[in-house]
Scaffold this motif. Structure first.
Motif, PDB file in Angstrom:
ATOM      1  N   GLY A 201      50.514 -36.575 -21.454  1.00 26.03           N
ATOM      2  CA  GLY A 201      51.772 -36.764 -20.751  1.00 26.03           C
ATOM      3  C   GLY A 201      52.793 -35.759 -21.246  1.00 26.03           C
ATOM      4  O   GLY A 201      52.893 -35.497 -22.450  1.00 26.03           O
ATOM      5  N   ILE A 202      53.549 -35.175 -20.317  1.00 19.28           N
ATOM      6  CA  ILE A 202      54.475 -34.087 -20.644  1.00 19.28           C
ATOM      7  C   ILE A 202      55.889 -34.484 -20.252  1.00 19.28           C
ATOM      8  O   ILE A 202      56.119 -35.034 -19.169  1.00 19.28           O
ATOM      9  N   ALA A 203      56.839 -34.205 -21.132  1.00 23.74           N
ATOM     10  CA  ALA A 203      58.264 -34.354 -20.836  1.00 23.74           C
ATOM     11  C   ALA A 203      58.978 -33.122 -21.357  1.00 23.74           C
ATOM     12  O   ALA A 203      58.586 -32.549 -22.385  1.00 23.74           O
ATOM     13  N   VAL A 204      60.033 -32.696 -20.638  1.00 22.48           N
ATOM     14  CA  VAL A 204      60.734 -31.450 -20.970  1.00 22.48           C
ATOM     15  C   VAL A 204      62.218 -31.727 -21.078  1.00 22.48           C
ATOM     16  O   VAL A 204      62.813 -32.415 -20.244  1.00 22.48           O
ATOM     17  N   ASP A 220      55.450 -40.787 -22.643  1.00 22.65           N
ATOM     18  CA  ASP A 220      54.562 -41.943 -22.660  1.00 22.65           C
ATOM     19  C   ASP A 220      54.333 -42.473 -21.246  1.00 22.65           C
ATOM     20  O   ASP A 220      53.219 -42.903 -20.894  1.00 22.65           O
ATOM     21  N   THR A 221      55.370 -42.435 -20.411  1.00 21.60           N
ATOM     22  CA  THR A 221      55.211 -42.834 -19.009  1.00 21.60           C
ATOM     23  C   THR A 221      54.245 -41.909 -18.286  1.00 21.60           C
ATOM     24  O   THR A 221      53.374 -42.353 -17.520  1.00 21.60           O
ATOM     25  N   ALA A 222      54.385 -40.600 -18.523  1.00 21.92           N
ATOM     26  CA  ALA A 222      53.461 -39.638 -17.912  1.00 21.92           C
ATOM     27  C   ALA A 222      52.048 -39.838 -18.435  1.00 21.92           C
ATOM     28  O   ALA A 222      51.066 -39.702 -17.684  1.00 21.92           O
ATOM     29  N   LEU A 223      51.909 -40.168 -19.729  1.00 21.00           N
ATOM     30  CA  LEU A 223      50.586 -40.425 -20.289  1.00 21.00           C
ATOM     31  C   LEU A 223      49.947 -41.642 -19.631  1.00 21.00           C
ATOM     32  O   LEU A 223      48.736 -41.642 -19.345  1.00 21.00           O
ATOM     33  N   ARG A 235      49.698 -35.312 -16.855  1.00 15.39           N
ATOM     34  CA  ARG A 235      50.739 -35.644 -15.899  1.00 15.39           C
ATOM     35  C   ARG A 235      52.093 -35.276 -16.514  1.00 15.39           C
ATOM     36  O   ARG A 235      52.268 -35.358 -17.733  1.00 15.39           O
ATOM     37  N   ILE A 236      53.016 -34.870 -15.672  1.00 17.14           N
ATOM     38  CA  ILE A 236      54.392 -34.596 -16.101  1.00 17.14           C
ATOM     39  C   ILE A 236      55.239 -35.800 -15.742  1.00 17.14           C
ATOM     40  O   ILE A 236      55.023 -36.441 -14.706  1.00 17.14           O
TER      41      ILE A 236
END
Length: 301
Positions: A201-204, A220-223, A235-236
């Motif tokens: 999972g990716i966050a920027v 964590d949501t993207a994961l 997932r992003i």
């Protein structure tokens, strides 16, 4: 008084003074020698204490099971990178604020390794894999064990595109990594793959948040979305007003080898942990911040 008598008298009077001067000189020399020895002992003690302090610092920042950075070090590093990005945002920069990407990676398939080899050897496999993953990132990046079989990667000066390259490379490395072999005699041919898969999972920053806790929550949501999609993909973090199946998602299982752009981004080995030590069960490849409390997972340690 004649001259000979005067000489004898002066010699008799000066004898005690000469003896006293000799004794004083010997005492000064002995004190200097003792002082030099004391300085040498103190220097040796200081060097020993400095070595112990450095070892304590390494121990405090390293995960004892995998040899990579631990949760505490990840916290400090992510906070530091976010603060640097905030400072850069207030300066006159044509490129705007510095991006910081957070990548949360979860490895699946260790239940089968535990069932076949036992927990101790599964821990050795996890350590070996963690060291391999640490070699797949830049020196400026930081990879550490977040919890259980989850790893967090902090990517300074990296936007969504660069983070996707790293995610694809890490997912590919997990899927293709050769597990440790404890068999004796001739080794049987290995099938393609190792039974392990990874979801990322990716966050920027700043798009998905400007605080460590918010960024990690978004990652964590993207994961969770990548896990729900079957794993072996990334997932992003979704953004407001964007559909869940939008262009910010793409499975990572297609490429069998990292692309040229991915390899160029990883020209140097990653942020290696200085506490990597010998493990009788593993021969690892030679090897910053969630503010929320990590939810316990399937911890192997």
């Amino acid at each position: 008084m004649s001259t000979p008598l005067l000489v004898h008298a002066l010699a008799a009077l000066s004898a005690p003074a000469l003896a006293g001067a000799t004794v004083l000189g010997l005492r000064v020399r002995r004190e200097r020698t003792e002082a030099a020895e004391d300085r040498e002992r103190l220097n040796g003690r200081i060097a020993e204490l400095e070595e112990r302090c450095a070892e304590l610092e390494r121990t405090a920042s390293c995960d004892s099971l995998t040899g990579v950075w631990n949760y505490r070090h990840l916290q400090l590093t992510l906070d530091r990178e976010i603060e640097r990005a905030r400072r850069a945002e207030h300066t006159d920069q044509a490129d705007g604020p510095r991006p910081v990407a957070v990548l949360l990676l979860e490895i699946a398939g260790f239940d089968a390794v535990i069932a076949e080899h036992g927990r101790a050897r599964a821990n050795a496999v996890l350590r070996d894999l963690a060291q391999r993953l640490a070699m797949e990132i830049r020196r400026a990046d930081t990879l550490g064990r977040y919890s259980g079989e989850e790893f967090l990667v902090v990517l300074p000066d990296t936007g969504a595109e660069g983070a996707v390259q790293v995610a694809e490379r890490l997912v590919w490395s997990v899927r293709r990594h050769l597990l440790l072999d404890w068999s004796s005699g001739t080794r049987a041919p290995r099938p393609a793959g190792n039974g392990l898969t990874a979801a990322a999972g990716i966050a920027v920053l700043p798009e998905d948040g400007t605080h460590a806790a918010v960024l990690v929550r978004a990652a964590d949501t993207a994961l969770a979305a990548a896990r729900a999609a079957g794993g072996d993909c990334w997932r992003i973090a979704p953004r407001p007003g964007q559909p869940s199946g939008g262009p910010r998602e793409r499975p990572a299982s297609a490429p069998e080898r990292p692309s040229t752009a991915e390899r160029d981004r990883s020209g140097k080995p990653g942020s290696l942990s200085a506490c990597t030590g010998g493990d009788p069960l593993a021969q690892p490849v030679a090897s910053h911040t969630p503010a929320t409390v990590a939810v316990p997972r399937n911890v192997l340690s």
